[in-house]
Scaffold this motif. Structure first.
Motif, mmCIF file in Angstrom:
data_model
loop_
_atom_site.group_PDB
_atom_site.id
_atom_site.type_symbol
_atom_site.label_atom_id
_atom_site.label_comp_id
_atom_site.label_asym_id
_atom_site.label_seq_id
_atom_site.Cartn_x
_atom_site.Cartn_y
_atom_site.Cartn_z
ATOM 1 N N GLN A 49 13.136 -8.182 -33.040
ATOM 2 C CA GLN A 49 13.654 -8.075 -31.671
ATOM 3 C C GLN A 49 15.134 -7.692 -31.667
ATOM 4 N N GLN A 50 15.903 -8.252 -32.590
ATOM 5 C CA GLN A 50 17.329 -7.899 -32.681
ATOM 6 C C GLN A 50 17.510 -6.443 -33.103
ATOM 7 N N GLN A 53 16.749 -4.443 -30.040
ATOM 8 C CA GLN A 53 17.832 -4.613 -29.080
ATOM 9 C C GLN A 53 19.055 -3.798 -29.491
ATOM 10 N N SER A 291 22.262 -4.414 -36.635
ATOM 11 C CA SER A 291 22.214 -5.312 -35.472
ATOM 12 C C SER A 291 21.632 -6.668 -35.859
ATOM 13 N N ALA A 292 20.543 -6.643 -36.636
ATOM 14 C CA ALA A 292 19.956 -7.908 -37.103
ATOM 15 C C ALA A 292 20.923 -8.649 -38.027
ATOM 16 N N TRP A 295 23.684 -10.189 -35.940
ATOM 17 C CA TRP A 295 23.186 -11.352 -35.201
ATOM 18 C C TRP A 295 23.150 -12.582 -36.095
#
Length: 434
Positions: A49-50, A53, A291-292, A295
């Protein structure tokens, strides 16, 4: 029970280990993130999901349009026209072709936004031309590679868009405007050092052009230069967003390349699309993985810990900025630009903006200049590799010739770092309070 310290070691240490093992950086980020999430008992769906996103941003739509516009203009004959225009402006000076190289990179940087694209397209023309005119091969490669870094700083630059997303939505328009003066400052500094070397080695001047010839050359290059005007004019005026102006510029570049300049046939467009898709796939996969990774860094409070660590070393703003610059220069030597932006921005942003009070725009330009220098430094400088391949010389020989240019670039970096007005004057004047 999980230990945050062990999780941090798995995340950062795993990434470093995979990089040492020469695993592609996208997979290094993804695998380190998956291993850390597994240890922390975080569902892998959260990591996916990350990733989704990370690429689900309207601003990132500008990147493919910038890439395709640069590809078309780079292949479509604009490079030679810009070289001729630069020759009219500065060719008559001692070491004129070196000056032409720098000025042409200023122009081309406003179209392609890529240092590597500049070296690959104009280097194939400039390096052999300089060698034929009596310039040393290592000097020809050095000035071509270092001047190409202006494409990272002078707008438009897709790396600025990546920074904008990584920094949480910094104004792309103000970032673009902030790059003008630093980019031109870097160009002038490179011209000064190349002139000094040209005088010492007695490099030649180029011919003078008549007024009629100069007008014709300017007319030939004018339509290509309008690409940058469309992008910047649309963004600054508020008529377009950065994404919309990039799309309009791509359409304009298509018309100019295939129906006005006609240097390449329309069938070449298929190859341009393939090259654009290949580049875009790498960029987007990298952004998703980063991005992951970012996060998880935030989850483990790594940016906060890094801030506390740096502040514990010194509270002196001057020394802290110097330390950050040294760190970025060293990282730039071993990593490529886009992943570094995505990784270091969440870590250093709280220090530079939150603790030291620098503008996010100013920090963005400092970051761009640091990492632009990294593009032309061994062992991983991609612009340096391309320049050496075009000039058919070894990296060792080119790096030695680039020492005076490195020195000048670092001086410009320090000037931009400690005199924020150089960066902020234009955006504050044209887009105040953005």
């Amino acid at each position: 029970m999980t230990d945050p310290t062990i999780a941090t070691v798995i995340l950062m240490g795993g990434f470093a280990l995979l990089m040492v093992l020469r695993v592609p950086i996208t997979f290094s980020l993804a695998l380190a993130s998956i291993a850390t999430a597994t240890y922390l008992n975080i569902p892998l769906m959260a990591i996916v999901q990350q990733m989704v996103q990370g690429v689900k941003s309207f601003s990132l739509l500008a990147i493919p349009f910038f890439i395709i516009a640069g590809e078309m203009m780079g292949r479509g004959g604009i490079a030679l026209k810009l070289i001729n225009l630069a020759n009219v402006l500065v060719g008559r000076i001692r070491g004129g072709l070196a000056m032409v190289n720098v000025v042409e990179s200023m122009f081309f940087g406003g179209i392609s936004g890529s240092a590597v694209a500049d070296v690959a397209s104009t280097g194939t023309i400039m390096i052999p031309l300089m060698e034929k005119s009596g310039y040393d091969d290592d000097f020809s490669v050095a000035i071509t590679v270092t001047s190409a870094t202006q494409g990272i700083i002078i707008p438009p630059s897709h790396n600025m868009i990546i920074y904008s997303v990584a920094a949480g939505g910094v104004s792309v328009g103000r970032l673009f405007l902030a790059g003008f003066v630093p980019g031109v400052t870097l160009g002038i500094a490179l011209m000064i050092i190349s002139y000094i070397i040209s005088i010492k080695r007695n490099y030649p001047k180029e011919k003078k052009y008549s007024f009629k010839e100069a007008v014709k050359i300017f007319g030939d290059a004018f339509l290509g230069l309008m690409t940058a005007v469309i992008i910047m004019g649309g963004v600054v005026s508020g008529v377009f967003t950065a994404t919309e102006s990039a799309a309009v510029a791509a359409i304009y570049a298509f018309i100019i390349t295939f129906f006005v300049y006609k240097e390449i046939p329309l069938k070449e467009f298929k190859g341009i699309l393939y090259s654009t898709l290949k580049t875009l796939t790498m960029v987007m996969a990298l952004i998703a993985s980063a991005s992951a990774f970012s996060w998880l860094m935030a989850y483990l409070r790594i940016p906060a810990i890094a801030t506390e660590f740096l502040i514990s070393i010194t509270n002196n703003k001057i020394l802290l900025l110097m330390l950050i610059n040294v760190l970025l220069l060293l990282l730039g030597m071993i990593m490529d630009m886009a992943p570094l932006i995505l990784i270091v921005t969440p870590i250093l942003y709280p220090v530079v903006v939150g603790k030291l009070g620098l503008s996010p725009i100013h920090f963005g330009i400092i970051l761009m200049i640091n990492l632009a220098i990294g593009l032309c430094t061994p062992p991983v400088g991609s612009a340096l590799f391309v320049g050496c391949a075009v000039g058919k010389i070894s990296i060792e020989k080119a790096a030695k010739a680039m020492i005076p240019f490195y020195f000048v670039m670092v001086i410009v970096l320090l000037l931009i770092t400690y005199v924020p007005q150089i960066t902020m004057f234009v955006p504050n004047l044209i887009m105040p309070g953005g």
